[in-house]
Enzyme design. Structure first.
Site, mmCIF file in Angstrom:
data_model
loop_
_atom_site.group_PDB
_atom_site.id
_atom_site.type_symbol
_atom_site.label_atom_id
_atom_site.label_comp_id
_atom_site.label_asym_id
_atom_site.label_seq_id
_atom_site.Cartn_x
_atom_site.Cartn_y
_atom_site.Cartn_z
ATOM 1 C CE LYS A 21 -1.874 1.710 3.979
ATOM 2 N NZ LYS A 21 -1.582 3.133 4.146
ATOM 3 C CG ASN A 22 2.415 2.737 3.558
ATOM 4 O OD1 ASN A 22 1.218 2.930 3.378
ATOM 5 N ND2 ASN A 22 2.959 2.650 4.759
#
Ligand code: UD1
Length: 417
Positions: A21-22
């Site tokens: 995600k990041n």
């Protein structure tokens, strides 16, 4: 929506870790720099990715899923504003600022939302962009930015902020000349952003160290990029199995990115074997307390793994001290864990966890993304049924937590109420 967990079962089996995600959030913002088609292979399907897609579509980009891959065509971009309703949905919406400024020379947006784990200011983001020549007016929560000509400059971050480093890198790609970012964040996600920008034809080097150098002003083009596995999702499943007991193999998990987390798990009594393809963890389920865990920027112990590691140690023998150094309000899961019989005291940035003999299932509420995942990990070790409410926090970062844990043998299901 809530999750029902019947605890007390060991976890065993293999899993492939979802894309990070990041990493993917700043990469989705970076796509608009290309003015072309970018393909993100193995893009995780998450709430925060959906928000980024909504922002991209609002800006005029064409975005479509092609199986597990996401295609972003930013040649049709027509706008430079992001409405408040999209900005509020996640913190990472702010990384669009650097990218929009680099592409359009202006941007209009408001302050971002995100997990309520602390004040989370964006002063470093704004100051980095101002150093590159952006003129930013802040008025009643909205940001009005103009930068007809960004110019390479020396940016010195007072804190190695991940988001500010990413914003500076994105804007610097659109600036004329060389930008040097000092005290840059060193997280693997910064390295992946550098890799993606270079795949689009940019010139960025130094990511992974404290100094990132960007030679701006290049004409960029589309590319195809495979999103790397999510180290925090891997940490979550490792901690869940450590606390519940069992044997799991996480394909794609990179031991180099998780060395501090792995060393704590080893200290707690887990057996770990890593190879180039993944990480195997074996745990008896009854861990030992460990030396104080202090969160710090990479390569230190990650703040995002603090809550899940706490969950793993709730029934450990002895006492473990946690010190949260990044966010001032990141123990919101503690009162929820206490409802399950956890023995934790907190004072400011410190939490003291004394291992309890047994955890009992209880109704609890996810208060933020990683804290919510930690409650699930606690529920897996608890006697009886744990109901975790407000799972939308968890869905922001885990594409299939229920399916993944069920595949490892957990009794977990979704409930519509
Ligand atoms: C990123 C991660 C998040 C992780 C965090 C720390 C993403 C999408 N999110 O968040 O999961 O928990 O790194 O590893 O990648 N700060 C300021 N002013 C600023 C910016 C930050 O004071 O302008 C402070 C923050 O309040 C915090 C510290 O700097 O205390 C680090 O925050 P930062 O690295 O910016 O975190 P994020 O990029 O928001």
């Amino acid at each position: 929506m809530s999750l029902m967990i019947e605890g007390g079962r060991r976890l065993s089996g293999d899993l492939t870790v979802q894309g990070a995600k990041n990493s993917v959030l700043p990469i989705l913002a970076a796509c608009i720099l290309s003015g072309d088609v970018c393909v993100l292979q193995r893009c995780p399907h998450l709430e925060d990715v959906d928000t980024s897609i909504d922002i991209l579509r609002h800006l005029g980009c064409a975005v479509r899923w092609n199986g597990p891959d996401l295609e972003v065509d930013s040649s049709t971009l027509t706008r430079w504003d992001i409405p408040d309703r999209l900005m509020r949905r996640m913190r990472s919406s702010v990384v669009f600022l650097g990218a929009i400024l680099a592409r359009c020379g202006q941007a209009e947006l408001s302050y971002p939302g995100g997990c309520a784990i602390g004040a989370r200011p964006i002063d470093l983001h704004l100051s980095a962009l101002r150093t590159l020549g952006a003129c930013i007016r802040e008025e009643g929560g909205s940001l009005d930015c103009t930068a007809p000509c960004l110019t390479g400059a020396e940016i010195v971050l007072s804190i190695p902020s991940v988001g500010a480093t990413e914003n500076a890198m994105l804007a610097a790609c659109g600036a004329e000349g060389v930008t040097v970012i000092s005290n840059a964040a060193r997280e693997p996600e910064i390295v992946e952003l550098q890799c993606f920008l270079n795949e689009m034809g940019a010139s960025v080097e130094g990511a992974g160290s404290s100094t990132v150098v960007v030679e701006g002003g290049r004409v960029l083009h589309g590319c195809s990029h495979r999103v790397r596995p999510d180290r925090m999702v891997a940490a979550t499943y490792l901690c869940a199995a450590a606390g519940a007991g069992g044997s799991v193999y996480l394909e794609g998990a990179d031991y180099r990115q998780l060395s501090v987390v792995l060393s704590v798990l080893q200290q707690a009594g887990c057996r770990i074997r890593s190879d180039e393809k993944g990480i195997r963890l074996r745990s008896s389920g009854r861990l030992s307390a460990v030396a104080p865990i202090r969160t710090s920027p990479y390569p230190g112990f990650p703040t995002d793994a603090q809550a899940v590691m706490m969950a793993a140690l709730l029934r450990s023998r002895g006492t473990t001290v946690f010190v949260e150094n990044l966010f001032e309000n990141r123990y919101r899961h503690v009162p929820q864990m206490q409802r399950m019989g956890a023995n934790i005291r907190t004072e400011g940035r410190v939490a003291v966890v004394c291992g309890a003999e047994e955890l009992r299932g209880a109704p609890v509420r996810a208060t933020d993304l990683r804290g919510g995942a930690a409650l699930v990990a606690a529920g897996l070790q608890a006697a009886g049924v744990t109901r975790v409410e407000e799972t939308h926090h968890i869905e922001r970062g885990y594409s299939d937590l229920v399916g993944d844990l069920a595949r490892l043998g957990a009794r977990i299901s979704r409930s519509e109420t």
